[in-house]
Write an enzyme that holds these catalytic residues in place. Structure first.
Site, mmCIF file in Angstrom:
data_model
loop_
_atom_site.group_PDB
_atom_site.id
_atom_site.type_symbol
_atom_site.label_atom_id
_atom_site.label_comp_id
_atom_site.label_asym_id
_atom_site.label_seq_id
_atom_site.Cartn_x
_atom_site.Cartn_y
_atom_site.Cartn_z
ATOM 1 N N HIS B 90 -0.637 28.485 -0.374
ATOM 2 C CA HIS B 90 0.619 27.428 0.066
ATOM 3 C C HIS B 90 0.587 26.397 -0.890
ATOM 4 C CE1 HIS B 90 3.535 24.755 1.113
ATOM 5 N NE2 HIS B 90 2.558 23.842 1.917
ATOM 6 N N ASP B 119 8.362 10.991 -30.307
ATOM 7 C CA ASP B 119 7.484 12.828 -30.418
ATOM 8 C C ASP B 119 6.384 12.366 -29.035
ATOM 9 O OD1 ASP B 119 6.810 15.056 -29.094
ATOM 10 O OD2 ASP B 119 8.592 16.512 -30.139
ATOM 11 N N TRP B 155 -6.853 25.212 0.828
ATOM 12 C CA TRP B 155 -6.327 25.218 -0.762
ATOM 13 C C TRP B 155 -8.088 24.313 -1.236
ATOM 14 C CZ3 TRP B 155 -6.030 20.469 -3.674
ATOM 15 C CH2 TRP B 155 -6.139 18.819 -2.851
ATOM 16 N N SER B 183 -5.569 22.459 -18.956
ATOM 17 C CA SER B 183 -3.737 21.961 -19.011
ATOM 18 C C SER B 183 -4.129 20.528 -18.806
ATOM 19 C CB SER B 183 -3.216 22.945 -18.064
ATOM 20 O OG SER B 183 -1.597 21.892 -18.791
ATOM 21 N N SER B 184 -4.481 20.028 -17.185
ATOM 22 C CA SER B 184 -3.830 18.582 -17.345
ATOM 23 C C SER B 184 -4.387 17.716 -17.964
ATOM 24 C CB SER B 184 -4.746 18.664 -15.107
ATOM 25 O OG SER B 184 -3.717 19.712 -14.641
ATOM 26 N N HIS B 267 -9.102 12.656 -3.748
ATOM 27 C CA HIS B 267 -9.035 11.693 -3.807
ATOM 28 C C HIS B 267 -8.355 10.786 -4.740
ATOM 29 C CE1 HIS B 267 -7.366 9.496 -0.276
ATOM 30 N NE2 HIS B 267 -7.228 8.335 -1.523
ATOM 31 N N GLU B 269 -7.124 12.574 -6.938
ATOM 32 C CA GLU B 269 -5.741 13.536 -7.421
ATOM 33 C C GLU B 269 -4.794 13.460 -6.316
ATOM 34 O OE1 GLU B 269 -5.694 16.334 -8.907
ATOM 35 O OE2 GLU B 269 -3.912 17.423 -7.929
ATOM 36 N N TYR B 271 -3.422 10.400 -5.574
ATOM 37 C CA TYR B 271 -3.017 9.477 -5.769
ATOM 38 C C TYR B 271 -2.185 9.611 -7.657
ATOM 39 C CZ TYR B 271 -5.501 6.851 -2.706
ATOM 40 O OH TYR B 271 -4.981 6.343 -1.312
ATOM 41 N N SER B 282 10.429 3.706 -8.788
ATOM 42 C CA SER B 282 10.897 1.958 -9.342
ATOM 43 C C SER B 282 11.950 2.010 -10.892
ATOM 44 C CB SER B 282 9.954 1.108 -10.330
ATOM 45 O OG SER B 282 8.335 1.499 -9.038
ATOM 46 N N HIS B 316 -13.992 9.662 3.197
ATOM 47 C CA HIS B 316 -13.016 9.378 4.764
ATOM 48 C C HIS B 316 -12.299 10.672 4.840
ATOM 49 C CE1 HIS B 316 -9.134 8.420 2.317
ATOM 50 N NE2 HIS B 316 -8.775 9.666 2.364
ATOM 51 N N HIS B 317 -12.204 11.222 3.617
ATOM 52 C CA HIS B 317 -12.157 13.051 3.996
ATOM 53 C C HIS B 317 -12.778 14.307 5.005
ATOM 54 C CE1 HIS B 317 -8.991 13.005 1.644
ATOM 55 N NE2 HIS B 317 -9.106 12.132 1.032
ATOM 56 N N THR B 342 -0.841 -0.923 -1.598
ATOM 57 C CA THR B 342 0.544 0.295 -0.528
ATOM 58 C C THR B 342 1.745 -0.806 -0.697
ATOM 59 O OG1 THR B 342 -0.632 2.231 -0.916
ATOM 60 C CG2 THR B 342 0.858 2.703 -0.680
ATOM 61 N N LYS B 345 3.537 -2.643 -3.043
ATOM 62 C CA LYS B 345 4.662 -1.609 -3.340
ATOM 63 C C LYS B 345 6.190 -1.345 -2.405
ATOM 64 C CE LYS B 345 2.284 0.581 -7.111
ATOM 65 N NZ LYS B 345 3.552 0.453 -7.246
ATOM 66 N N ARG B 464 -5.796 22.292 12.890
ATOM 67 C CA ARG B 464 -4.937 22.911 11.369
ATOM 68 C C ARG B 464 -5.294 24.269 10.407
ATOM 69 N NH1 ARG B 464 -6.841 19.083 6.576
ATOM 70 N NH2 ARG B 464 -5.841 20.671 5.505
#
Lengths: 371, 543
Positions: B90, B119, B155, B183-184, B267, B269, B271, B282, B316-317, B342, B345, B464
């Site tokens: 998932h 293009d 994950w 690809s990314s 991290h 990632e 964002y 926006s 922080h993880h 943040t 925004k 979890r």
């Protein structure tokens, strides 16, 4: 529009409810140590800060959404900048954050000071149980889930402490500073008891420190908090906190029992008593992977029933159990089990489920190998 | 509510500079070859979006298996082994297969249109980047059928659970992640090249729409961190197959090193999965508030600050892995700092609404709920930043609630808002507002029913990634499961709405929304296959 307002108010009252019913399992427990209370108060402070900011920010937002609707005839203004407002709403959050960081730093410093501990307990995570060793006291044991599988599978009513009960709880004294040394024999686990506000990863190859000074006697329950494989949900932690003198009595009794067990190493053990003891050890240590009927779970956990490679080679069998198999989940049990338990479980594996080697491994043989 | 909607601009008014009509220079391939060989940014954008929608449903079904098992305590439907594969797949499918490709799809469609380019800068590379993905994810999904099952280590695939203790299929998992990563990276290179080289004459960087800005910054993040992911999974590959011990303590390796490397990728990632969402919101809020975006420059600076800070907060993880005190303090402070840009925004979006002239089309409803629910996710993020408290929050359902708030009503609602917003440009028809509102309200109720109770179960002590739980968590889990099925089923309305819009509906003019200002609204609706073959006249909008 009105729907979204109603929805926001619903969410708001939900939040209010959350904080007012803290004792009912909606909120973080206050806990029974100084540190746990400090953490709880940090948690509530930052929570209320968020609630207040939320009310202001969402208040302005929903006011705007209501007041400046096109359907009410609102004509749009054309401003798109205002330096002083932008400075203000950058500066105010900064001040709030500094105000929050100060007490958090103080608490963290206290949490990081395990010095002057009166008792050291080595906590070792294993798939899927906890091993506790009172360092320097010659007392150690393994603590496994005691909730029967029949409750998990719904064949029996679940009792009050479903999944939160163990065969042997960790016993700790009230009022003394206890230092935990955390490590692991296999994958990463995390030892967590919410009421003690201790959560620390147990990592193979590392020894992490944490500490606790419990203030009230009682039973405190927790669970492994780091995904550690299939039975991650089934390795709870139970701490029984008792008065200091009661703890001393308990520790002395355990030391006597350990000494008695050690003296059993030298005598000759009969097949029946080895099998009986072996079945016990197998059930609490081996059965989670190799299954109660020895059928294993291929490809990761080999079957033991009818395993010719082991049955034809006693030395190999003993080596696997004592030293593990590197590169696989099979751990080394030489440090976790005593010679009696090792001899018994090997004997059991060689003579149960239709295995008919007839070998009775003696604790004294194992003792010789361990030295 | 329908009566609140403004009269839509009529076709007569849509004579704004069109980007030229499609010229058929030679016979185009048909059928499957058209899609396999296409180098057109609009077709590739569509492929990305369809692919991510398919992945969204596959990942969603896995989530529903998880939620069904968690409906009641005890094991009813699946065994723990399979449950762990479901939570893992998932997460992987949603992160790498649904959210990221959906943003790339929107970028493919909209970045050239918003900067006035004919293009993408590298069209063939674009084709290759896309077609890597179906291969990668077919391979990843096929691991579920292999002996020992698919990835079952979460994950975040922490070693050594994902190396020494992993199922044999892990090598295929690594290969598929490598392909998705390539690809990314290629996609990011393409987007940067397009934005920096193919802007309409006269369009300075500070004239670009925010969606373009946020994607430019996101693309740099991708280029910076995807190679780190590639490195860490290659180290895993070596540990598993070639006897190295990068992460194996028994061989002198370091399991914590894995986490540092993973989160140094991981991290930024997160964002990567939210910055383009900021860009979409926006665009939408000023359109339906009929007022220019408040604080354009500060939005750009805030995005850049968030991107830079994202490299300084990874541990922080890892507050409970036993970092030294100084490291804990450093990562606590840097993490708290993220709240500032943040916050800027969110304040800017609200200031844009203030004294506007607001209507509530489906795109706007999704964008507004994004602001509210993403902010709630931000609040729990701020709580998680407080390191001492994180010792209680870490690895509980509180964290699950937090990141689902920023990812589902955050990233995914923003993508849906973007789809409703740009559908008239893609198809030439307005989406059905009634259907859209049903989809919105069902989703917003479902998402909150699912994830709000998780705050409580987490605070009350539920870890979890467990297939079974103690009895005190039963009520919260039941509500979450009901909400999850409601959210899941309501996404069928989304598919229905999109198909309906493709097939017909009220005709949309070039400028489909009267408050919309950017360049994409100057080409006809639907946008012809080739647009801006000659660069458009660009007059900067006052920012």
């Amino acid at each position: 529009m009105r729907k979204s307002l109603a929805w926001m108010m619903g969410a708001g009252s939900f939040l209010g409810l959350a904080s007012s019913t803290l004792a009912n399992g909606w909120n973080m427990p206050v806990g029974v140590t100084d540190v746990s209370r400090e953490i709880y108060s940090l948690h509530m402070t930052i929570f209320w800060i968020c609630v207040v900011i939320g009310i202001v920010v969402f208040g302005v937002m929903f006011y705007s959404l209501f007041r400046y609707r096109r359907s009410r005839g609102a004509k749009s203004a054309n401003f798109h900048e205002n330096t002083s407002v932008e400075v203000v709403w950058t500066a105010i959050p900064l001040l709030i954050l500094v105000g929050m960081a100060l007490p958090a730093t103080a608490t963290l410093k206290r949490m990081y000071d395990p010095s002057e501990a009166e008792l050291d307990v080595m906590v070792t995570g294993q798939q899927w149980r906890w091993h506790y060793e009172y360092l320097g006291e010659d007392v150690s044991f393994t603590s496994s889930l005691s909730t029967p599988r029949s409750q998990v599978n719904g064949e029996e009513e679940k009792d009050e402490n479903y999944l939160l009960d163990v065969d042997e709880p960790l016993v700790l004294p009230v009022g003394r500073k206890v230092r935990f040394l955390m490590t692991s024999d296999d994958v990463i686990h995390s030892w967590w008891v919410p009421d003690l506000a201790v959560k620390q990863d147990s990592i193979p190859g590392f020894v992490n420190e944490n500490w606790v000074r419990i203030e009230e006697p009682g039973i405190y329950r927790g669970q492994c908090a780091e995904l550690c494989g299939k039975d991650h949900a089934f390795m709870p932690i139970v701490v029984r906190a008792v008065e200091a003198d009661e703890f001393d009595t308990w520790l002395a009794e355990r030391q006597e029992a350990a000494a008695a067990e050690a003296s059993g190493v030298d005598r000759e053990w009969g097949m029946d008593e080895l099998m009986e003891r072996g079945e016990q050890v197998y059930g609490s240590i081996c059965a989670t992977c190799h299954q109660p009927d020895g059928s294993g779970a291929e490809p990761t956990f080999p079957a033991l029933a009818g395993n010719e490679a082991l049955l034809n080679d006693l030395d190999r069998h003993i080596d696997v159990v004592l030293n593990g198999v590197s590169g696989t989940p099979m751990a080394a049990y030489r440090g976790n089990l005593n010679p009696v338990e090792l001899a018994a479980v090997i004997t059991y594996e060689r003579n149960a489920w239709g295995n008919e080697s007839g070998d009775a491994v003696q604790p004294s043989e194992i003792q010789a190998l361990l030295e | 509510m329908a009566s609140n909607l403004p009269p839509k601009p009529t076709l007569e008014h849509s004579t704004a500079a069109s980007g030229g009509l499609a010229h058929e220079h030679h016979e185009r391939p048909r059928g499957i070859w058209r899609w396999l060989l296409t180098t057109n940014h609009k077709e590739i954008g569509t492929l990305y979006l369809v692919f991510s929608l398919v992945m969204f449903f596959i990942g969603g079904i896995f989530a529903l298996v998880v939620r069904a098992e968690l409906f009641q305590p005890g094991l009813q439907l699946v065994q723990p082994e399979f449950f762990n594969q479901m939570t893992t797949m998932h997460g992987l499918i949603m992160v790498f297969g649904a959210v990221m490709p959906s943003f790339v799809g929107l970028a493919n469609w909209m970045v050239p249109l918003q900067v006035g380019a004919p293009d993408m800068a590298l069209p063939r590379l674009n084709n290759f980047s896309f077609w890597l993905l179906p291969v990668a994810f077919t391979l990843l999904l096929s691991t579920l059928l292999m002996p020992g099952g698919g990835p079952d280590f979460g994950w975040t695939f922490y070693a050594p659970l994902s190396t020494t203790y992993a199922p044999p299929s892990t090598t295929f998992f690594i290969l598929s992640l490598h392909m998705a990563g390539i690809s990314s990276i290629l996609g990011a290179i393409n987007i940067i090249a397009t934005i920096l080289n193919l802007r309409a004459p006269g369009m300075r960087l500070m004239d670009m729409p925010l969606f373009v800005w946020t994607w430019l910054i996101t693309a740099f993040l991708l280029i910076a961190v995807m190679p780190i992911l590639a490195g860490v999974i290659t180290m895993m590959l070596m540990d598993i197959n070639f006897g190295t011990s990068f992460f194996n303590a028994a061989g002198g390796g370091d399991p914590v090193l894995f986490q540092h490397l993973f989160w140094f990728f991981g991290h930024p990632e997160v964002y990567i999965m939210i910055l383009p969402a900021f860009g979409i919101v926006s665009a939408i809020i000023p359109t339906f508030a009929r007022k220019p975006l408040f604080g354009y420059a500060s939005m750009v600076y805030a995005t850049a600050s968030i991107a830079i800070l994202s490299f300084l907060v990874w541990a922080h993880h890892m507050f409970v892995v036993g970092l030294p005190l100084v490291a804990e303090l450093f990562f606590m402070f840097t993490t708290m700092l993220i709240a500032i840009p943040t916050g800027v925004k969110v304040f800017n979006w609200i200031a844009t609404l203030f004294r506007g002239s607001i209507t509530f089309e489906t795109a706007m409803l999704f964008a507004l709920s994004f602001v509210v629910l993403f902010t709630i996710g931000g609040f729990s993020g701020l709580m998680l930043a407080i390191a001492p408290a994180d010792f209680q929050y870490h690895d509980t359902y509180f964290v699950v609630a937090h990141f689902h708030y920023v990812l589902v009503p955050g990233a995914i609602f923003a993508v849906m808002a973007g789809v409703y917003y740009w559908l008239p440009k893609w198809t030439g028809h307005y989406p059905d507002e009634r259907l859209g509102r049903w989809h919105f309200w069902m989703s917003v109720i479902g998402v909150n029913l699912t994830f709000f109770p998780m705050h409580f179960s987490g605070l009350a002590g539920m870890p979890r990634r467990i297939p079974d739980y103690a009895l005190q968590f039963a009520d919260f889990n039941m509500v979450s499961s009901v909400g999850a099925f409601m959210f899941g089923v309501s996404q069928l309305l989304f598919v229905w709405g999109v198909i309906k819009c493709v097939r017909g509906g009220e005709k949309a003019p070039a400028k489909a929304w009267e408050g919309a200002e950017d360049l994409e609204w100057s080409v006809p609706s639907p946008a012809p296959l080739h647009t801006f073959e000659t660069p458009p006249e660009f007059t900067p909008i006052t920012h």
